[in-house]
Design a protein around this motif. Structure first.
Motif, PDB file in Angstrom:
ATOM      1  N   ILE A  54       0.846  -1.194   0.000  1.00 54.27           N
ATOM      2  CA  ILE A  54       0.000   0.000   0.000  1.00 54.27           C
ATOM      3  C   ILE A  54       0.879   1.241   0.000  1.00 54.27           C
ATOM      4  O   ILE A  54       1.699   1.419   0.899  1.00 54.27           O
ATOM      5  N   SER A  58      -2.565   7.153   0.215  1.00 55.60           N
ATOM      6  CA  SER A  58      -3.734   6.278   0.241  1.00 55.60           C
ATOM      7  C   SER A  58      -4.884   7.018   0.913  1.00 55.60           C
ATOM      8  O   SER A  58      -4.664   8.020   1.610  1.00 55.60           O
ATOM      9  N   PRO A  59      -6.114   6.566   0.700  1.00 60.47           N
ATOM     10  CA  PRO A  59      -7.261   7.273   1.264  1.00 60.47           C
ATOM     11  C   PRO A  59      -7.129   7.493   2.770  1.00 60.47           C
ATOM     12  O   PRO A  59      -6.791   6.576   3.521  1.00 60.47           O
ATOM     13  N   SER A  97      -4.313  10.134  -3.578  1.00 56.32           N
ATOM     14  CA  SER A  97      -4.787   9.294  -2.469  1.00 56.32           C
ATOM     15  C   SER A  97      -6.210   8.797  -2.698  1.00 56.32           C
ATOM     16  O   SER A  97      -7.109   9.033  -1.882  1.00 56.32           O
ATOM     17  N   THR A  98      -6.399   8.111  -3.804  1.00 53.39           N
ATOM     18  CA  THR A  98      -7.718   7.554  -4.114  1.00 53.39           C
ATOM     19  C   THR A  98      -7.614   6.034  -4.195  1.00 53.39           C
ATOM     20  O   THR A  98      -6.541   5.475  -4.442  1.00 53.39           O
ATOM     21  N   SER A  99      -8.747   5.387  -4.012  1.00 50.10           N
ATOM     22  CA  SER A  99      -8.762   3.920  -4.069  1.00 50.10           C
ATOM     23  C   SER A  99      -8.308   3.419  -5.435  1.00 50.10           C
ATOM     24  O   SER A  99      -7.571   2.431  -5.537  1.00 50.10           O
ATOM     25  N   VAL A 102      -4.530   3.707  -5.758  1.00 50.74           N
ATOM     26  CA  VAL A 102      -3.896   2.705  -4.899  1.00 50.74           C
ATOM     27  C   VAL A 102      -3.941   1.338  -5.571  1.00 50.74           C
ATOM     28  O   VAL A 102      -2.950   0.593  -5.586  1.00 50.74           O
ATOM     29  N   GLU A 103      -5.087   0.999  -6.150  1.00 52.41           N
ATOM     30  CA  GLU A 103      -5.209  -0.283  -6.852  1.00 52.41           C
ATOM     31  C   GLU A 103      -4.225  -0.381  -8.010  1.00 52.41           C
ATOM     32  O   GLU A 103      -3.664  -1.449  -8.271  1.00 52.41           O
ATOM     33  N   GLN A 151      -8.160  -3.795   9.657  1.00 55.90           N
ATOM     34  CA  GLN A 151      -7.565  -3.116   8.501  1.00 55.90           C
ATOM     35  C   GLN A 151      -6.373  -3.902   7.969  1.00 55.90           C
ATOM     36  O   GLN A 151      -6.210  -4.063   6.761  1.00 55.90           O
ATOM     37  N   GLU A 154      -7.231  -7.041   5.953  1.00 57.75           N
ATOM     38  CA  GLU A 154      -7.543  -6.763   4.551  1.00 57.75           C
ATOM     39  C   GLU A 154      -6.275  -6.702   3.705  1.00 57.75           C
ATOM     40  O   GLU A 154      -6.220  -7.219   2.593  1.00 57.75           O
ATOM     41  N   ARG A 158      -4.830  -9.262   0.584  1.00 57.10           N
ATOM     42  CA  ARG A 158      -4.307  -8.787  -0.695  1.00 57.10           C
ATOM     43  C   ARG A 158      -2.903  -9.346  -0.942  1.00 57.10           C
ATOM     44  O   ARG A 158      -2.559  -9.712  -2.064  1.00 57.10           O
TER      45      ARG A 158
END
Length: 416
Positions: A54, A58-59, A97-99, A102-103, A151, A154, A158
């Motif tokens: 990550i 990030s968000p 810093s968006t999902s 990050v993906e 958290q 998760e 991944r």
């Protein structure tokens, strides 16, 4: 004779580039304005971290930064200041810093981390550096709150989806593995895919090896500019004279934006200061661990235990804030009860500057319009882990060979 290559910067990035470039048969010179015995490459946690998938951008991270902005002992400290480049970087960081972004970053970070760990192993097995600590005990993520645990679960899933080994430990398993922990630690994730080293040891062995291979290392040599015509650089200007070059590698960490301004280039980069306290006496620490709520890393190194952490964005300086040192010590004692730091240990704390890009991905590659300039910086908290991979990729770029991994998303001239 092979091409003459000047590497600007003598940290883990610069030395890793010199290592692979010299193996390719190039004549290599490393320039650094310091004595090359301090800084981020010497004060980091020593982790090799395929599990760290990550990015910092990030968000929620910017919200935390704003929340902690006026608390100089917080884990992520953004020092308020009227600096245009910092404000631009902060805006780019927010946009990154968006999902979705990050993906996009996760597989890139995973691939370069796995590659770099393999290269550390090859370096160890080759005997080039002699024997150095490379322990594969993995990394414990210790959490006190169930929220933090969920958290990290998760993230663990991944990591497992990427084919990397990780598992959740029961309280009994954790206690058996790492005695002496605080009873209020709720649990841990064990990333078996990770490893650790002693940075000072590796850096000294790397320098000795490179010198023996004919690589020139020039300390106390400050870069003041570059020479060249058209789209080609011909040399590097320094405080002690000029160094002709067929190729230039910029591996100068947090100082990179200032150095490339004279070339008409802009690198969005901020210095992220990290601190370390070394304890040269027996401790209960047997496994590398990150104290999740405290954002502190703990590493059993050769002959001592290191406590490292914090991200302080306060510009390019080596000022040590004693309250930040005290916060690291307090968290260490909180997770390992009875572990008290002496005044001398606190006084001996050191810091280093980690170059942080707005999107959490490093800058690796050629940068237009210069056809013989390669950039290798911006690795943030994964700098130590990613050194060999970066050196290998830079060498492949200069040699004109296919790279060991795709460089999509790592270009120094990407937009945010």
């Amino acid at each position: 004779m092979g091409k003459k290559i000047v590497v600007v910067g003598g940290g883990i990035m610069g030395l890793s580039c010199a290592y692979y470039l010299s193996k390719e048969g190039y004549r290599v010179q490393v320039l650094d304005k310091s004595a090359m015995d301090a800084g981020a490459s010497y004060v980091n946690a020593g982790y090799l971290t395929p599990s760290h998938i990550i990015p910092l951008a990030s968000p929620g991270m910017m919200a935390k930064g704003i929340k902690w902005m006026f608390n100089s002992s917080s884990p992520f400290y953004l020092k308020p200041r009227a600096d245009l480049e910092f404000l631009k970087w902060a805006w780019y960081f927010h946009r990154s810093s968006t999902s979705g972004k990050v993906e996009h970053s996760i597989p890139i970070i995973a691939k370069i981390n796995v590659l770099s760990k393999q290269l550390y192993q090859e370096m160890h097995d080759s005997g080039d550096l002699g024997d150095f600590q490379l322990e594969k005990k993995g990394l414990l993520m210790l959490f006190k709150s169930r929220k933090a645990g969920l958290q990290e679960l998760e993230v663990m899933k991944r990591v497992q989806d990427l084919g990397l080994e990780a598992r959740e430990l029961t309280p009994g398993e954790l206690s058996a593995m790492q005695p002496g922990l605080s009873p209020d630690i709720e649990g841990a994730i064990h990333y078996l895919c990770d490893a650790h080293t002693t940075p000072n040891q590796v850096m000294e062995k790397m320098k000795s090896y490179l010198l023996a291979q004919g690589v020139e290392i020039h300390t106390g040599t400050e870069v003041t500019g570059f020479s060249g015509t058209g789209d080609t650089l011909s040399g590097v200007k320094t405080s002690v004279g000029d160094f002709p070059a067929d190729e230039v590698v910029l591996a100068s960490g947090s100082w990179s934006p200032k150095l490339v301004r004279s070339l008409g280039l802009k690198l969005s980069l901020q210095a992220g200061k990290g601190y370390r306290i070394d304890m040269h006496r027996p401790t209960p620490v047997q496994y590398p661990a990150i104290l999740m709520e405290a954002k502190v890393a703990v590493t059993p190194m050769e002959g001592f235990t290191r406590f490292a952490g914090t991200m302080e964005l306060s510009g390019v300086n080596h000022n040590i804030l004693k309250n930040r040192v005290a916060a690291i010590a307090a968290m260490g004692s909180d997770y390992y009860p009875g572990l008290d730091f002496t005044p001398a240990e606190l006084e001996g704390a050191a810091c280093g500057l980690r170059p942080v890009t707005p999107d959490g991905l490093p800058y690796i590659g050629r940068v237009r319009p210069w056809k013989n300039l390669c950039v290798a910086t911006g690795h943030a908290m994964m700098g130590w882990s990613l050194g060999p991979a970066t050196g290998k990729l830079v060498t492949e770029i200069i040699a004109g060979r296919p790279t060991s991994m795709r460089l999509d998303g790592l270009g120094p001239d990407r937009r945010f």
